[in-house]
Design a protein around this motif. Structure first.
Motif, PDB file in Angstrom:
ATOM      1  N   ASP A 104       0.824  -1.207   0.000  1.00 27.25           N
ATOM      2  CA  ASP A 104       0.000   0.000   0.000  1.00 27.25           C
ATOM      3  C   ASP A 104       0.863   1.264   0.000  1.00 27.25           C
ATOM      4  O   ASP A 104       0.526   2.259  -0.651  1.00 27.25           O
ATOM      5  N   ARG A 107       1.865   2.327  -3.401  1.00 32.36           N
ATOM      6  CA  ARG A 107       0.801   2.936  -4.204  1.00 32.36           C
ATOM      7  C   ARG A 107       0.657   4.431  -3.934  1.00 32.36           C
ATOM      8  O   ARG A 107       0.043   5.146  -4.723  1.00 32.36           O
ATOM      9  N   TRP A 110      -3.544   9.472  -0.497  1.00 31.05           N
ATOM     10  CA  TRP A 110      -4.215  10.742  -0.737  1.00 31.05           C
ATOM     11  C   TRP A 110      -5.256  10.962   0.341  1.00 31.05           C
ATOM     12  O   TRP A 110      -5.704  10.027   0.997  1.00 31.05           O
ATOM     13  N   ARG A 171     -13.663   8.110  -2.369  1.00 29.52           N
ATOM     14  CA  ARG A 171     -13.057   8.009  -3.707  1.00 29.52           C
ATOM     15  C   ARG A 171     -13.263   9.306  -4.472  1.00 29.52           C
ATOM     16  O   ARG A 171     -14.172  10.089  -4.167  1.00 29.52           O
ATOM     17  N   PHE A 175      -7.819  10.820  -8.185  1.00 27.78           N
ATOM     18  CA  PHE A 175      -6.808  10.261  -7.285  1.00 27.78           C
ATOM     19  C   PHE A 175      -6.733   8.748  -7.360  1.00 27.78           C
ATOM     20  O   PHE A 175      -7.734   8.063  -7.537  1.00 27.78           O
ATOM     21  N   GLN A 176      -5.513   8.265  -7.215  1.00 29.02           N
ATOM     22  CA  GLN A 176      -5.234   6.833  -7.124  1.00 29.02           C
ATOM     23  C   GLN A 176      -4.574   6.583  -5.766  1.00 29.02           C
ATOM     24  O   GLN A 176      -4.406   7.480  -4.958  1.00 29.02           O
ATOM     25  N   GLY A 177      -4.177   5.357  -5.522  1.00 29.21           N
ATOM     26  CA  GLY A 177      -3.484   5.051  -4.280  1.00 29.21           C
ATOM     27  C   GLY A 177      -4.430   4.802  -3.123  1.00 29.21           C
ATOM     28  O   GLY A 177      -5.643   4.613  -3.295  1.00 29.21           O
TER      29      GLY A 177
END
Length: 361
Positions: A104, A107, A110, A171, A175-177
């Motif tokens: 994690d 990744r 955020w 979500r 953004f990712q991660g």
């Protein structure tokens, strides 16, 4: 003079002035606690474990007396504004991010923030060598935005409604991660709860604690520690009159959305609603919500600056205003100065403004 200010101690040496160690109380609490499988709890075990981590990024903050005559009790200030980022958020952020798996961490993380949580997550990520991005409310003051960038966080600004939707859903398409929730996360709350341990060590006979309520991670964290260590001590959430969904939730008996939400300079607390999972904690842990007017909050900001030479941001001053109101009781009241991140020009304007006469009911 600071009340018991000092460095963190080892687990076996933690103790208050009444001679009872936190470790001993922990053993009693865990051995006698009822089995409530369906209730969300922040255990004392997780709080004590968080304490072993948070001081890698946070500092143990002082507790000082606010000498002000026009109050029913003794007021103390827990100066979380002295943290490296000027806010308590580094405690929860570091505890939560340090517990991420290597996969994690790779990744990146955020979060969503009005400014303080973003700084906490950004600093924690930098210490741990992790990428950090932030969705920031477009009402965030420049001083907070500058600090986020200085700490290496990437910024995307958005309106409050967009941020609040992303906050409730966890979500956002930009953004990712790994999403680090700024308050509705057990590890984040456990990190915040270490404030409660420090208060109990420095002021064992505390009768009530007042902390700003934005999402609930601060007040519910402190209340979790108090519930395990000193259940007779009451913990209150403080909210501005322009945004007080917790007060409405206690009135209605369920998690509520605040219908007349307004933006104000009290940007660090006062959400649009109380999230159901946070209400599950707040309804059991908190003694209630104390609502402060913007003028009462401004006046509290001025009093703290005058008497203790401390800069309070809006949310911190809101907690002090609630403590000064008398609604938190008449004993030894700790007001959590949750942060000091406010544009200096705005701070100067607020503390120097003439007092607005209080309307008589």
């Amino acid at each position: 003079m600071p009340v018991g200010a000092g460095s963190s101690e080892s687990l076996n040496n933690l103790g208050g002035r009444d001679g009872c160690t936190i470790l001993a109380v922990f053993k009693m609490a865990t051995s006698s606690a009822p089995n409530k499988q369906h209730e969300r709890t922040i255990s004392l075990e997780s709080i004590l474990a968080a304490r072993q981590r948070v001081y890698q990024a946070a500092v143990r903050t002082p507790l000082v007396r606010l000498y002000f005559d026009d109050v029913p009790g003794e007021i103390y200030l827990k100066l979380e504004s002295f943290q490296p980022i000027g806010s308590f958020k580094i405690r929860g952020a570091y505890n939560a991010i340090s517990l991420l798996s290597p996969e994690d961490r790779a990744r990146g993380v955020w979060t969503i923030s009005a400014g303080n949580a973003a700084q906490g997550v950004a600093l924690a990520a930098r210490i741990l060598g992790i990428r950090c991005d932030v969705l920031v409310m477009d009402t965030a003051p420049a001083t907070k935005l500058d600090a986020i960038e200085r700490l290496g966080g990437g910024i995307i600004k958005a309106p409050m409604d967009e941020c609040w939707t992303a906050l409730t859903e966890g979500r956002h398409p930009a953004f990712q991660g790994v999403f680090v929730h700024p308050f509705d996360d057990d590890n984040f709350i456990a990190g915040n709860a270490t404030i409660g341990l420090e208060i109990l060590e420095d002021l064992p006979d505390v009768t009530s604690v007042v902390a700003a309520f934005g999402g609930g991670g601060l007040s519910c964290g402190i209340a979790s520690a108090m519930a395990a260590m000193k259940p007779e001590a009451k913990v209150y959430g403080a909210e501005p009159e322009t945004a007080s969904p917790l007060h409405l939730s206690f009135m209605k008996g369920s998690a509520q959305k605040f219908p007349d939400w307004k933006v104000s300079w009290v940007d660090g607390c006062g959400g649009k609603s109380v999230l159901p999972r946070m209400w599950d904690l707040a309804r059991r842990l908190l003694a209630g919500s104390i609502v402060a007017s913007l003028e009462e909050t401004r006046r509290a900001m001025s009093i703290v600056a005058d008497r203790n030479h401390i800069i309070c941001e809006g949310a911190a001053a809101c907690a002090v205003a609630a403590g000064l109101s008398g609604k938190a009781g008449s004993g030894k009241i700790v007001c959590v100065v949750s942060g000091g991140n406010i544009d200096l020009s705005r701070f100067s304007e607020l503390v120097s403004a003439p007092a607005v006469p209080t309307q008589q009911s």
